[in-house]
Design a protein around this motif. Sequence first.
Motif, PDB file in Angstrom:
ATOM      1  N   ALA A 294      32.002 -93.635  42.351  1.00 21.17           N
ATOM      2  CA  ALA A 294      33.397 -93.340  42.997  1.00 21.17           C
ATOM      3  C   ALA A 294      33.272 -92.210  43.867  1.00 21.17           C
ATOM      4  O   ALA A 294      34.314 -91.634  44.633  1.00 21.17           O
ATOM      5  CB  ALA A 294      34.159 -92.842  41.851  1.00 21.17           C
ATOM      6  N   TRP A 295      32.331 -91.237  43.836  1.00 21.66           N
ATOM      7  CA  TRP A 295      32.205 -90.131  44.916  1.00 21.66           C
ATOM      8  C   TRP A 295      31.277 -90.038  45.978  1.00 21.66           C
ATOM      9  O   TRP A 295      30.354 -90.839  46.110  1.00 21.66           O
ATOM     10  CB  TRP A 295      31.734 -88.868  43.850  1.00 21.66           C
ATOM     11  N   GLU A 296      31.524 -89.112  47.064  1.00 13.92           N
ATOM     12  CA  GLU A 296      30.618 -89.135  47.957  1.00 13.92           C
ATOM     13  C   GLU A 296      29.580 -88.276  47.533  1.00 13.92           C
ATOM     14  O   GLU A 296      29.367 -87.737  46.362  1.00 13.92           O
ATOM     15  CB  GLU A 296      31.391 -88.455  49.327  1.00 13.92           C
ATOM     16  N   ARG A 297      28.473 -88.335  48.552  1.00 13.35           N
ATOM     17  CA  ARG A 297      27.250 -87.729  47.991  1.00 13.35           C
ATOM     18  C   ARG A 297      27.394 -86.260  47.441  1.00 13.35           C
ATOM     19  O   ARG A 297      26.713 -85.914  46.607  1.00 13.35           O
ATOM     20  CB  ARG A 297      26.207 -87.656  49.240  1.00 13.35           C
ATOM     21  N   PRO A 298      28.015 -85.372  48.179  1.00 10.89           N
ATOM     22  CA  PRO A 298      28.095 -83.934  47.531  1.00 10.89           C
ATOM     23  C   PRO A 298      28.783 -84.016  46.283  1.00 10.89           C
ATOM     24  O   PRO A 298      28.385 -83.200  45.152  1.00 10.89           O
ATOM     25  CB  PRO A 298      28.856 -83.102  48.304  1.00 10.89           C
TER      26      PRO A 298
ATOM     27  N   ARG B 111      37.984 -82.016  44.761  1.00  8.35           N
ATOM     28  CA  ARG B 111      38.065 -81.309  46.223  1.00  8.35           C
ATOM     29  C   ARG B 111      36.750 -81.291  46.640  1.00  8.35           C
ATOM     30  O   ARG B 111      35.940 -80.729  45.891  1.00  8.35           O
ATOM     31  CB  ARG B 111      39.029 -80.092  46.094  1.00  8.35           C
ATOM     32  N   THR B 112      36.499 -81.602  48.009  1.00  2.00           N
ATOM     33  CA  THR B 112      35.142 -81.430  48.780  1.00  2.00           C
ATOM     34  C   THR B 112      35.618 -80.649  50.083  1.00  2.00           C
ATOM     35  O   THR B 112      36.423 -81.043  51.037  1.00  2.00           O
ATOM     36  CB  THR B 112      34.437 -82.687  48.895  1.00  2.00           C
ATOM     37  N   GLU B 113      35.197 -79.572  49.970  1.00  4.11           N
ATOM     38  CA  GLU B 113      35.193 -78.702  51.496  1.00  4.11           C
ATOM     39  C   GLU B 113      33.979 -78.487  52.327  1.00  4.11           C
ATOM     40  O   GLU B 113      32.973 -78.097  51.506  1.00  4.11           O
ATOM     41  CB  GLU B 113      36.123 -77.483  51.222  1.00  4.11           C
ATOM     42  N   GLY B 114      34.123 -78.380  53.589  1.00  2.00           N
ATOM     43  CA  GLY B 114      32.900 -78.150  54.287  1.00  2.00           C
ATOM     44  C   GLY B 114      32.325 -79.315  54.999  1.00  2.00           C
ATOM     45  O   GLY B 114      33.017 -80.500  54.796  1.00  2.00           O
ATOM     46  N   THR B 115      31.344 -79.386  55.585  1.00  2.00           N
ATOM     47  CA  THR B 115      30.694 -80.429  56.236  1.00  2.00           C
ATOM     48  C   THR B 115      29.467 -80.040  56.251  1.00  2.00           C
ATOM     49  O   THR B 115      28.739 -78.765  55.951  1.00  2.00           O
ATOM     50  CB  THR B 115      31.116 -80.556  57.922  1.00  2.00           C
ATOM     51  N   ALA B 116      28.433 -81.096  56.380  1.00  3.47           N
ATOM     52  CA  ALA B 116      27.029 -80.971  56.464  1.00  3.47           C
ATOM     53  C   ALA B 116      26.596 -79.910  57.261  1.00  3.47           C
ATOM     54  O   ALA B 116      27.078 -79.528  58.319  1.00  3.47           O
ATOM     55  CB  ALA B 116      26.386 -82.431  57.014  1.00  3.47           C
TER      56      ALA B 116
ATOM     57  N   ALA C 171      39.063 -83.019  32.125  1.00  2.79           N
ATOM     58  CA  ALA C 171      40.266 -83.438  31.548  1.00  2.79           C
ATOM     59  C   ALA C 171      41.042 -82.467  30.822  1.00  2.79           C
ATOM     60  O   ALA C 171      42.330 -82.292  30.451  1.00  2.79           O
ATOM     61  CB  ALA C 171      40.188 -84.829  30.807  1.00  2.79           C
ATOM     62  N   ASP C 172      40.244 -81.431  30.360  1.00  4.41           N
ATOM     63  CA  ASP C 172      40.934 -80.475  29.346  1.00  4.41           C
ATOM     64  C   ASP C 172      41.377 -79.000  30.204  1.00  4.41           C
ATOM     65  O   ASP C 172      41.845 -78.354  29.438  1.00  4.41           O
ATOM     66  CB  ASP C 172      39.930 -79.901  28.274  1.00  4.41           C
ATOM     67  N   GLY C 173      41.315 -79.011  31.614  1.00  2.52           N
ATOM     68  CA  GLY C 173      41.750 -78.265  32.418  1.00  2.52           C
ATOM     69  C   GLY C 173      40.798 -77.445  33.052  1.00  2.52           C
ATOM     70  O   GLY C 173      41.143 -76.564  33.936  1.00  2.52           O
ATOM     71  N   ARG C 174      39.613 -77.183  32.556  1.00  4.98           N
ATOM     72  CA  ARG C 174      38.635 -76.333  32.797  1.00  4.98           C
ATOM     73  C   ARG C 174      38.112 -76.888  34.347  1.00  4.98           C
ATOM     74  O   ARG C 174      38.388 -78.000  34.679  1.00  4.98           O
ATOM     75  CB  ARG C 174      37.412 -76.453  32.012  1.00  4.98           C
ATOM     76  N   ARG C 175      37.620 -75.948  35.295  1.00  5.23           N
ATOM     77  CA  ARG C 175      37.282 -76.413  36.689  1.00  5.23           C
ATOM     78  C   ARG C 175      35.928 -75.500  36.942  1.00  5.23           C
ATOM     79  O   ARG C 175      35.834 -74.459  36.511  1.00  5.23           O
ATOM     80  CB  ARG C 175      38.313 -75.937  37.754  1.00  5.23           C
ATOM     81  N   TRP C 176      35.072 -76.248  37.759  1.00  4.67           N
ATOM     82  CA  TRP C 176      34.003 -75.556  38.354  1.00  4.67           C
ATOM     83  C   TRP C 176      34.260 -75.696  39.897  1.00  4.67           C
ATOM     84  O   TRP C 176      34.368 -76.628  40.396  1.00  4.67           O
ATOM     85  CB  TRP C 176      32.822 -76.430  37.672  1.00  4.67           C
ATOM     86  N   ARG C 177      33.257 -74.693  40.464  1.00  8.61           N
ATOM     87  CA  ARG C 177      33.387 -74.920  41.962  1.00  8.61           C
ATOM     88  C   ARG C 177      31.640 -74.812  42.128  1.00  8.61           C
ATOM     89  O   ARG C 177      30.917 -74.020  41.710  1.00  8.61           O
ATOM     90  CB  ARG C 177      33.747 -73.666  42.630  1.00  8.61           C
ATOM     91  N   VAL C 178      31.268 -75.868  42.838  1.00  7.19           N
ATOM     92  CA  VAL C 178      30.117 -76.166  42.966  1.00  7.19           C
ATOM     93  C   VAL C 178      29.467 -76.054  44.227  1.00  7.19           C
ATOM     94  O   VAL C 178      29.872 -76.725  45.400  1.00  7.19           O
ATOM     95  CB  VAL C 178      29.410 -77.559  42.556  1.00  7.19           C
ATOM     96  N   THR C 179      28.367 -75.434  44.789  1.00  4.14           N
ATOM     97  CA  THR C 179      27.865 -75.404  45.942  1.00  4.14           C
ATOM     98  C   THR C 179      26.872 -76.363  46.489  1.00  4.14           C
ATOM     99  O   THR C 179      25.830 -76.229  45.379  1.00  4.14           O
ATOM    100  CB  THR C 179      27.315 -73.998  46.555  1.00  4.14           C
ATOM    101  N   VAL C 180      26.886 -77.211  47.286  1.00  6.22           N
ATOM    102  CA  VAL C 180      26.074 -78.150  47.285  1.00  6.22           C
ATOM    103  C   VAL C 180      25.230 -78.094  48.765  1.00  6.22           C
ATOM    104  O   VAL C 180      26.212 -77.910  49.814  1.00  6.22           O
ATOM    105  CB  VAL C 180      26.483 -79.456  47.343  1.00  6.22           C
ATOM    106  N   ALA C 181      24.049 -77.986  49.237  1.00  6.74           N
ATOM    107  CA  ALA C 181      23.597 -77.918  50.222  1.00  6.74           C
ATOM    108  C   ALA C 181      22.722 -79.020  50.844  1.00  6.74           C
ATOM    109  O   ALA C 181      21.974 -79.867  49.729  1.00  6.74           O
ATOM    110  CB  ALA C 181      22.794 -76.762  50.804  1.00  6.74           C
TER     111      ALA C 181
END
Length: 313
Positions: free
Chosen positions: A222-226, A250-255, A265-275
């Motif tokens: 269901a998701w793009e590669r990052p 949300r996915t921000e940035g470009t290659a 689903a419980d409201g927690r969120r994470w921000r993940v840096t993918v290179a």
Amino acid sequence: MSRCATVSRVLDEPVSGTAATATTWLLLEQPGPWGARALTSSHLDPALGRALEAAADGTGVRIALIRRPGRHADPGPPPVRQVYAAHTVPGRVWLHRASTVEPRRLLDLDFAALGAGDHRSFGTVLGGRPHRGDPLALVCTNGKRDRCCALLGRPLAAELVASGVRGVWEVTHLGGHRFAPTVLVLPYGYAYGRAGAHTVKEALHGAQEGRVLVEGCRGCSAWERPGQAAELAVRTAADEYRAGVLSVVRTEGTAPRWEVTVAHADGRRWRVTVAQGASLPPRPESCGAEVLGTPARMDVVEVRELRPSALAS
């Protein structure tokens, strides 16, 4: 402030890449041999195959052919074909099943609605109903696409069937054939690379219980590669293996670098840096490749759980 946890996770070409990402899979039974582009180079009417490709283009629906494991001498058109549709977006996952004697009826489906998660046309056009059986294991075996898939995929499918596993089908193409044998598990849409029978059985058992096996997993289609890489990294960091509770919002940035927000689903969120990195040392990208390549891979650099005060940033 945010809590930071650095997690190393690498996906060397997740299951769907970018072009092959699918929110919904549409699977049509087609016995006999398959060519490299199976929808137009099998014993399915090639005109129908081209029309189905055109109908699905840009809708989020990916069409693949399936067949029962075993010998594939052409038995002629099956009197009744099995058809499956599966929507894999967490929180809205479903797997429906139908049968048809006329595959051309698939052209009457509302592909845009299917891609958005609306299964009503599948029921109206084909009489589809929710699949009540075991989860499905789709093993890529299309040797015309890449020899690895036939050399490694077909024995795996045969072994699974011989050991009593139900819901096993051969499928035309999943992507990432250099990781053969590759397997997609439905309804949740997680794929596995270099999969052995034990891994597939564990993944199916997990799917039956609403869990995701992360060992050998290459991401959710269901998701793009990052997003595929980010979601799996969050599962590891949060020790969260329940299906359907994590979403890429949300996915921000470009290659070659992205910031991916993963929500629980419980409201927690994470921000993940993918290179985006390169797979080294150079290696063949398929069984038939004579030239060495350095295909792209997804490196998870950092996983940060966000506190409520950071969610607005």
